[in-house]
Design an enzyme around this catalytic site. Structure first.
Site, PDB file in Angstrom:
ATOM      1  N   GLU A  68      -6.825  -7.670  -0.891  1.00  0.00           N
ATOM      2  CA  GLU A  68      -7.438  -7.412   0.409  1.00  0.00           C
ATOM      3  C   GLU A  68      -8.846  -6.896   0.189  1.00  0.00           C
ATOM      4  O   GLU A  68      -9.094  -6.103  -0.721  1.00  0.00           O
ATOM      5  CB  GLU A  68      -6.649  -6.375   1.236  1.00  0.00           C
ATOM      6  CG  GLU A  68      -5.304  -6.839   1.747  1.00  0.00           C
ATOM      7  CD  GLU A  68      -4.646  -5.818   2.677  1.00  0.00           C
ATOM      8  OE1 GLU A  68      -5.377  -5.012   3.299  1.00  0.00           O
ATOM      9  OE2 GLU A  68      -3.406  -5.823   2.766  1.00  0.00           O
ATOM     10  N   GLU A  72       0.805  -1.227   0.000  1.00  0.00           N
ATOM     11  CA  GLU A  72       0.000   0.000   0.000  1.00  0.00           C
ATOM     12  C   GLU A  72       0.838   1.278   0.000  1.00  0.00           C
ATOM     13  O   GLU A  72       0.433   2.311   0.547  1.00  0.00           O
ATOM     14  CB  GLU A  72      -0.976   0.014   1.185  1.00  0.00           C
ATOM     15  CG  GLU A  72      -2.064  -1.051   1.078  1.00  0.00           C
ATOM     16  CD  GLU A  72      -3.143  -0.889   2.130  1.00  0.00           C
ATOM     17  OE1 GLU A  72      -2.878  -0.247   3.170  1.00  0.00           O
ATOM     18  OE2 GLU A  72      -4.248  -1.410   1.927  1.00  0.00           O
TER      19      GLU A  72
END
Length: 771
Positions: free
Chosen positions: A481, A420
């Site tokens: 995710e 991320e």
């Protein structure tokens, strides 16, 4: 270690024909000069570095005696401060090498210590390794003594140093401290095999081959050769011998090629078939060095129409895994690490796991190879990118991860981007280039949450927590995710929460099934985990898992379990506990995860079972899943108000395949204690989980049972966990860790109402460490 004075081949050896039935490798040879000495027992530990603590003559008798894997501080399972383990500690280990190790090169190998390790031998500082998740080694040859004891000392800095990935800013997990993976001494000849990459090829042609890339270190002498042997169990199916000569530059491997190999069984999820490759460095008929490792023949590729394994499209369905555990952080032995793979593959029926957010235990990866569980493995990091030196460590982590794990057939994708993080063209150009140079057989991915971020990897790996899902914006697209922090769920939450939690997981997988360009999805996450104060639910836990921190399932876990084929297991898992009013107003919609094609629900009225409803899979809500959950509003069902026991019968093609009954009485009826294993190895580290449950009369967990269980352990073992242990959601677990003495261990667990349950565990003898 640095590669220097490398040796490379004058050509490539090719073995064309398989050997006959019953053939064996060459046996008229001397024994290898390689010696591996585990050094996990007999360490001394101090929670602080003391003056003189690196010296040979220092008196460490007052230090704690510990066994590796070791956590620098035992902790509660929740509600603790990460500063409790953030300190610099000192480990010391005495050893004496056997005389026949003289004249060889000697290394100390660490599989993992958190976070920075400064290593000393006999008072000489060897250096500092920065990194907690990747292996490292130091050569100690010039400093060891053969006529007296040697002392290995390690300063382990477990603080969150901003110069080391993943640190430098916030991270949503805890790293804990200590030497938490195994340590060994490696004694090798002057010229030795540093690493081997076994690279299957052409596996779908019917004539599969194998490139065995051998990395050697040290000076070359006359008459050296490499022998590579491929074994199917004990049977040799291929052998090649190649002479070697001095090379001018470092880093180039010797490639020994086998083509074709006949009768090869492909590695697959249903049959994860493994072969052994043995490589010997020979000087004449003398074995100078030898390595043996496992591999599997399989072709894995992300395409514009999904992921293919061995030429067949496979929709990926999995969960992200943190490798941390209650009480000891990351310091669990191989058996416990392997157990997580069994939970994911056998209990949750996943076909892929992501090692979020770092390389994980080799024991876990070995189990993935054996169980047929695919792996996305990634480098350490969480959102933050540091300075140039920090990036250099991250690039080095790419190399260490790949060179450690490139022989695992379960691994299908290298994660070479900090989880991320923002785009960084130059940095990620380096990580991708290195990964492709080291391993051209696997694609790269980079876990991101920025939909429009730069793609330098082969696969666009996307964390998408929104709903509806974003459509694939690249040909090769994998969701890595979802759900997670958008809907944290505790095992004590009411039926409405559990139902919604289950629906959110199911609807994402339903959407993924709607478009072949979605390669599949890996949900956040498998197990609840410890975190920092600025994340989670206020007790240092992120309740993001489909199972709790003890690896015990919540109702959403039933959805994953239900997606297997009925031939593997017939599954029926309600996303509720049977109670009249554990949600606003009254019990309403019954959500049931199952791979049956029809359900019948009954309520018990006295001695009579009244049919409440019949229901088919909810294909209106879940249009694309092969095995959608069942959904029915029982509020309007005939007789629902006559509250009693519930029975659910599951049918497949008209035949009753499964039946489960749930008590409507609201009474705790049983106390159950179940060990994962009843035998351990008495090596000081081996451990097993003991699961505690309070259930109804039919074995279903009573989620509001919160009794304090008193534990009494007798025999040569230690308890890992609270004592007494207070149940959470009607369940919980502790671990029993063997000491280094064989015998029998008895655990007595006492419930305040249901009395004692006794578990006996046998500790099997094992050899003492040789040094």
């Amino acid at each position: 270690m640095d590669r220097r004075d490398f040796i490379k081949t004058t050509g490539t050896a090719v073995a064309g024909a398989a050997l006959g039935r019953g053939a064996r490798a060459q046996t008229e040879i001397d024994t290898s000069e390689r010696l591996i000495f585990p050094v996990n027992r007999g360490w001394r530990f101090s929670p602080s570095v003391v003056a003189g603590g690196h010296d040979v003559g220092f008196d460490d008798s007052k230090f704690d005696r510990v066994v590796i894997p070791h956590t620098n501080r035992p902790l509660p399972w929740h509600g603790f401060d990460d500063k409790d383990y953030e300190f610099v500690s000192l480990y010391r280990r005495r050893f004496r090498l056997p005389g026949h190790a003289h004249g060889r090169r000697i290394f100390v190998d660490f599989e993992g210590a958190m976070t920075a390790s400064t290593v000393w031998i006999n008072g000489t500082r060897l250096g500092e390794y920065k990194g907690g998740y990747t292996p490292f080694s130091f050569e100690i040859t010039p400093h060891v003594k053969f006529d007296s004891d040697n002392v290995l000392a390690v300063d382990v800095d477990s603080t969150e140093r901003p110069d080391i990935p993943p640190f430098g800013n916030q991270i949503d997990y805890l790293t804990f401290g200590g030497i938490y993976r195994e340590v060994s001494l490696r004694v090798v000849p002057q010229t030795f095999i540093e690493n081997v990459f076994v690279r299957p090829k052409d596996v779908l042609t019917g004539r599969p081959g194998l490139d065995v890339l051998c990395y050697l270190e040290g000076p070359a002498g006359a008459g050296l050769s490499l022998e590579a042997v491929v074994l199917d169990k004990e049977k040799v199916i291929g052998r090649a011998v190649q002479t070697v000569a001095v090379a001018g530059g470092p880093g180039e491997p010797i490639t020994v090629t086998f083509t074709p190999l006949r009768g090869v069984t492909l590695w697959s999820l249903q049959r994860p078939y493994l072969y052994t490759v043995r490589v010997r460095l020979l000087e004449g008929n003398k074995v100078v060095d030898e390595l043996a490792l496992r591999t599997g023949f399989r072709h894995a590729e992300f395409t514009d129409h999904g992921f293919e394994l061995n030429g067949k499209v496979l929709k990926l369905r999995g969960l992200d895994r943190h490798q941390t555990f209650p009480f000891v952080g990351q310091a669990m032995p191989g058996r416990v690490q392997r157990r997580d793979a069994e939970v994911l593959r056998k209990e949750l029926k996943c076909n892929i796991v992501r090692t979020s957010h770092y390389p994980q235990s080799r024991h876990f990866l070995d189990a993935c190879d054996e169980l047929g569980l695919l792996v996305l493995e990634e480098i350490p990091g969480w959102q933050h990118i540091g300075d140039a030196a920090w990036k250099d460590i991250a690039v080095d982590n790419v190399a260490r991860m790949i060179e450690r794990d490139w022989n695992h057939p379960s691994i299908i994708l290298w994660g070479v981007r900090i989880n991320e993080s923002q785009d960084d063209h130059d940095f990620y150009t380096r990580t991708n280039a290195l990964a492709r140079k080291l391993d051209s057989t696997r694609q790269t991915g980079g876990i991101r949450y920025l939909y429009d971020s730069e793609l330098l990897e082969d696969v666009f790996t996307m964390n998408d927590f929104g709903w509806p899902l974003k459509p694939p914006n690249h040909p090769r697209y994998l969701n890595t995710e979802f759900v997670g922090h958008t809907y944290p769920t505790k095992s004590t939450d009411n039926d409405a929460v559990q139902r919604e939690h289950t629906i959110r997981h199911a609807r994402v997988h339903d959407a993924l099934a709607s478009n072949p360009q979605y390669a599949g999805g890996i949900a956040w996450c498998a197990f609840d985990y410890n975190t920092h104060f600025d994340f989670g639910s206020g007790d240092r836990i992120c309740y993001h898992g489909v199972a709790d921190i003890f690896r015990l399932p919540k109702p959403a876990a039933g959805f994953y379990r239900s997606q297997c084929e009925p031939e593997e297991e017939v599954v029926l898992e309600p996303a509720f506990h049977w109670a009249a009013g554990d949600e606003p107003t009254h019990f309403g919609v019954a959500l049931i995860s199952s791979n049956c094609d029809h359900l019948k629900l009954y309520s018990k009225n006295g001695e009579v079972w009244d049919l409440l409803a019949e229901v088919d899979p909810d294909r209106e809500q879940f249009k694309y899943l092969k095995y959608p959950p069942f959904s029915i509003d029982l509020f309007g069902a005939k007789g629902w108000w006559k509250w009693g026991d519930l029975r659910i019968d599951g049918y497949i093609k008209g035949r009753k395949a499964i039946s489960k009954t749930y008590s409507g009485r609201g009474v705790d009826q049983q106390f159950l204690v179940q060990p994962d294993d009843t035998q351990l190895t008495a090596d000081g580290a081996d451990a097993t989980r003991i699961v505690l449950r309070v259930t109804d009369e039919f074995g279903n967990v009573r989620p509001f049972a919160n009794d304090a269980i008193l534990l009494k352990l007798e025999g040569p073992a230690d308890l890992i966990g609270d004592n007494p242990f207070v149940l959470i959601g009607g369940v919980g677990a502790v671990w029993v860790r063997a000491r280094d003495t064989a015998g029998t261990v008895r655990l007595t667990a006492t419930h305040p109402r249901f009395g004692d349950k006794v578990i006996d565990i046998t500790l099997l003898p094992t050899s003492a460490e040789a040094v």
